[in-house]
Design a protein around this motif. Sequence first.
Motif, PDB file in Angstrom:
ATOM      1  N   LYS A  58       0.941  -1.466  -0.069  1.00  0.00           N
ATOM      2  CA  LYS A  58       0.018  -0.123  -0.043  1.00  0.00           C
ATOM      3  C   LYS A  58       0.975   1.172  -0.011  1.00  0.00           C
ATOM      4  CE  LYS A  58      -1.886  -1.418   4.040  1.00  0.00           C
ATOM      5  NZ  LYS A  58      -2.797  -1.464   4.834  1.00  0.00           N
ATOM      6  N   ALA A  59       0.280   2.588  -0.476  1.00  0.00           N
ATOM      7  CA  ALA A  59       1.066   3.628  -0.396  1.00  0.00           C
ATOM      8  C   ALA A  59       0.148   4.647  -0.255  1.00  0.00           C
ATOM      9  CB  ALA A  59       1.797   3.709  -2.071  1.00  0.00           C
ATOM     10  N   LYS A  60       0.811   5.958  -0.054  1.00  0.00           N
ATOM     11  CA  LYS A  60      -0.018   7.306   0.370  1.00  0.00           C
ATOM     12  C   LYS A  60       0.548   8.376  -0.783  1.00  0.00           C
ATOM     13  CE  LYS A  60       1.412   6.836   4.489  1.00  0.00           C
ATOM     14  NZ  LYS A  60       1.711   6.953   5.877  1.00  0.00           N
ATOM     15  N   ILE A  61      -0.586   9.106  -1.221  1.00  0.00           N
ATOM     16  CA  ILE A  61      -0.473  10.238  -2.061  1.00  0.00           C
ATOM     17  C   ILE A  61      -0.422  11.617  -1.219  1.00  0.00           C
ATOM     18  CG2 ILE A  61      -1.142  11.386  -3.993  1.00  0.00           C
ATOM     19  CD1 ILE A  61      -2.674   9.160  -4.729  1.00  0.00           C
ATOM     20  N   TYR A  62       0.772  12.108  -1.296  1.00  0.00           N
ATOM     21  CA  TYR A  62       0.937  13.763  -0.528  1.00  0.00           C
ATOM     22  C   TYR A  62       0.836  14.770  -1.523  1.00  0.00           C
ATOM     23  CZ  TYR A  62       1.878  11.046   3.905  1.00  0.00           C
ATOM     24  OH  TYR A  62       1.993  10.208   4.950  1.00  0.00           O
ATOM     25  N   VAL A  63       0.542  15.882  -1.068  1.00  0.00           N
ATOM     26  CA  VAL A  63       0.770  16.938  -1.744  1.00  0.00           C
ATOM     27  C   VAL A  63       1.096  18.352  -1.037  1.00  0.00           C
ATOM     28  CG1 VAL A  63      -1.823  17.948  -1.748  1.00  0.00           C
ATOM     29  CG2 VAL A  63      -0.110  18.668  -3.809  1.00  0.00           C
ATOM     30  N   THR A  64       2.139  19.140  -1.282  1.00  0.00           N
ATOM     31  CA  THR A  64       2.533  20.501  -0.618  1.00  0.00           C
ATOM     32  C   THR A  64       1.689  21.579  -1.052  1.00  0.00           C
ATOM     33  OG1 THR A  64       4.548  19.189  -0.135  1.00  0.00           O
ATOM     34  CG2 THR A  64       4.440  21.761   0.383  1.00  0.00           C
TER      35      THR A  64
END
Length: 223
Positions: A58-64
Amino acid sequence: MKIYKDEARRRYLEAYSIAHLFSFPVEELIEVHEYERDEWIIQEGTRPDFLFYVLEGKAKIYVTHQNGKVSLINFINENDYIGEMELLNEVYYTKGIQSSTKTVCFALPFHRCRAQLLEDVTFLRELTKFLSGKATQMAAKYSQSLAFPLENRLADFILQTADQEIYKEKHVTVCDFLGVSYRHLLHVLAQFCSSGFLKKEGRHYRIVQPEPLYELAEVLKNR
């Protein structure tokens, strides 16, 4: 990141064949990549060199954001694509993708097959299904914040992010993602612990009874 070679690569190609998703032979082009927990599969703002297809993990999506705040915006699971937006768009701001467990992916190098992918009707049909499902999922996430109590949404979040029954996401990240107050989050976590669903171990939580969490999370899918 580790790249599987020879026998290890062959085993994954045999166990997880995706030849049916394409109308041209892709197996000779496929690399098999392994990422450890918390390793960046794609750094934010950096265009990837591969189209990934998640086999395990599993993975996670991040945004700054412009103010410097980093937000978790979505999850990636088995049978999901990574890098599909960069494949389709010459100009696209790439989000950060970080593994939340050990993650193994097929990786198709853009420089070797981008043109074929963009002309492959079989692949594009499958990609359209994936993107429509992803859009529906994102829309559902926002409606859930109004339709369901935190207990259901937090149970789903814990199951999404736990690695080998250990949950250790930062509270501020969870509050931001679920749109709840810090106090409300701690209250529900304490409820889960008193009910025996979780056990607090230092800064982390161990999932002791996964079944009640799955029951709470399942409610979100019956909409």
